[in-house]
Write an enzyme that holds these catalytic residues in place. Sequence first.
Site, short mmCIF file in Angstrom:
data_model
loop_
_atom_site.label_atom_id
_atom_site.label_comp_id
_atom_site.label_asym_id
_atom_site.label_seq_id
_atom_site.Cartn_x
_atom_site.Cartn_y
_atom_site.Cartn_z
N LYS A 67 -32.12 97.62 -3.14
CA LYS A 67 -32.04 97.06 -1.79
C LYS A 67 -30.69 96.38 -1.62
CE LYS A 67 -34.10 95.68 2.07
NZ LYS A 67 -32.90 96.20 2.80
N LYS A 91 -30.24 88.56 -6.73
CA LYS A 91 -30.78 87.86 -5.56
C LYS A 91 -32.26 88.18 -5.37
CE LYS A 91 -27.78 88.05 -2.19
NZ LYS A 91 -27.03 88.46 -0.97
N LYS A 103 -25.82 98.28 -2.94
CA LYS A 103 -24.93 97.90 -1.85
C LYS A 103 -24.18 99.12 -1.37
CE LYS A 103 -23.69 94.05 0.26
NZ LYS A 103 -24.51 92.82 0.33
N THR A 187 -30.58 84.83 7.32
CA THR A 187 -29.61 84.43 6.29
C THR A 187 -29.24 82.96 6.45
OG1 THR A 187 -28.79 86.69 6.29
CG2 THR A 187 -27.40 85.05 5.23
N ASN A 218 -22.92 85.86 12.01
CA ASN A 218 -24.38 85.73 12.05
C ASN A 218 -24.90 84.57 11.19
OD1 ASN A 218 -27.04 86.35 10.71
ND2 ASN A 218 -27.15 87.75 12.43
N SER A 355 -35.82 90.89 5.20
CA SER A 355 -35.75 92.36 5.13
C SER A 355 -36.99 92.90 4.40
CB SER A 355 -34.52 92.82 4.36
OG SER A 355 -33.40 92.91 5.20
N1 GLU Z 1 -26.52 92.08 3.30
C1 GLU Z 1 -27.45 91.02 3.06
C2 GLU Z 1 -27.21 90.41 1.69
O1 GLU Z 1 -26.13 90.45 1.17
C3 GLU Z 1 -28.88 91.46 3.30
C4 GLU Z 1 -29.37 92.58 2.44
C5 GLU Z 1 -30.74 93.11 2.86
O2 GLU Z 1 -31.31 92.59 3.80
O3 GLU Z 1 -31.19 94.05 2.21
O4 GLU Z 1 -28.08 89.79 1.13
#
Ligand code: GLU
Length: 430
Positions: A67, A91, A103, A187, A218, A355
């Site tokens: 993810k 994370k 990513k 976030t 954001n 998410s």
């Molecule tokens: N891009 C965000 C992050 O760095 C969200 C990733 C997601 O929602 O999968 O955590």
Amino acid sequence: MSSVFVDALNRLDAAFEHAQIEAESLERLKHPMAMMQVSIPVRRDDGSLSIFQGYRVHHDDTRGPTKGGIRFHPEVDMEEVKALALWMTLKCAVMNIPYGGAKGGVTVNPKELSRLELERLSRGFVEQMADFIGPDTDIPAPDVYTNAMIMGWMMDEYSKIKRKHSPDVITGKPIELGGSLGRGDATGRGAYYCIKQLEQKRGWDPKDITVVVQGFGNGGQAAARLLHADGYRVVAVSDSQGGIYKDSGFDVPSLIQHKNDTRRLAAVYCEGSVCEMIEAETITNEQLLALDVDILVPSALGGVITAENADKIKADVIVEVANGPVTSDADATLNERGAFIVPDILANAGGVTVSYFEWVQNRQGFYWELEEIHRRLERIMATEFGHIYDLAQVCEVDMRTAAYAHALNRIGGAIQAQGTQRFFANHTGE
Ligand code: GLU
């Protein structure tokens, strides 16, 4: 070779001695599972053809499908995407959500594309990556300079290719296309919940606490808005053009309104529908980072606090809404001074957590109310903040090392729970 990925590996090593994980498992985490690079041809509005480079890295899937977001930025490259994918693995483990890490990125300045060109690029990315992503394997989401609209195009393209409505292939979608309530500000809200935990621990009265927000996208906007609503004094904010400072604190909702209406950051005061410009000092991003305040919230890009400027940073608490805003060689200087850093893999994990809620709702075909999203997010943030805070005290380490160790414990536990199968796969039989 020094890169953001090597920087991330240094931090893994630093956490290893405090974590319950086999050395071989740690070694595995130093190498992403799979990396995909594609060329995306895009027909421009003037008829010419441009080719963009796209990347997707699957870092580790021990705890679940991978993810992580997709960023559109002129400086994205594979090294950066590898580091960001590793951080996603950590994370998701920190938050105890059942995902590994991934990513993606496209090397492009999206501000130079028309809306139609952007749509063609987004759909082209999915066309090239359709077999590398999927609801049960790898689930993308927004990141720097991508948004709900782009996620909607990507979901639509994937559904067309697979001839099957597939809202669960991507998160951060528009609500109308299966997005979740509360994903938009998740976030910044997660970072805000971290600050609320700290408020309790330190007995803060919000009106005495000054806050600086670097980056007004954001995440930064949401954190600033929620803190301001609680009475915190947001004294400076900045975007890529520069910053503004006001000692008595800004009226954050009107800053947000003005920024989103005009794409400019300016000090305004609004009452009802009437807004007027107010006095504020203009400062550079560098000056803003060095302000003597209680809380600094870096919310823009990575690598803004480095060995070069770490000794100028005066904030007591740094809450990393951006991914990787503090480099590993700056950590030492900040830790020595006693700065308290809430690391990115905790502070900005509200985004991926909601998410996850979105993906669950898509799979259930049943949608939750906003209060439920907030309640669940707050509970997870408070719990994991507490675990990491306690671990930091027990191990006598900083919050970042504790967060990494906490994540490694969970990943190590998952690898162990897979039993001996992988062990025998590598065993020589002697
Ligand atoms: N891009 C965000 C992050 O760095 C969200 C990733 C997601 O929602 O999968 O955590």
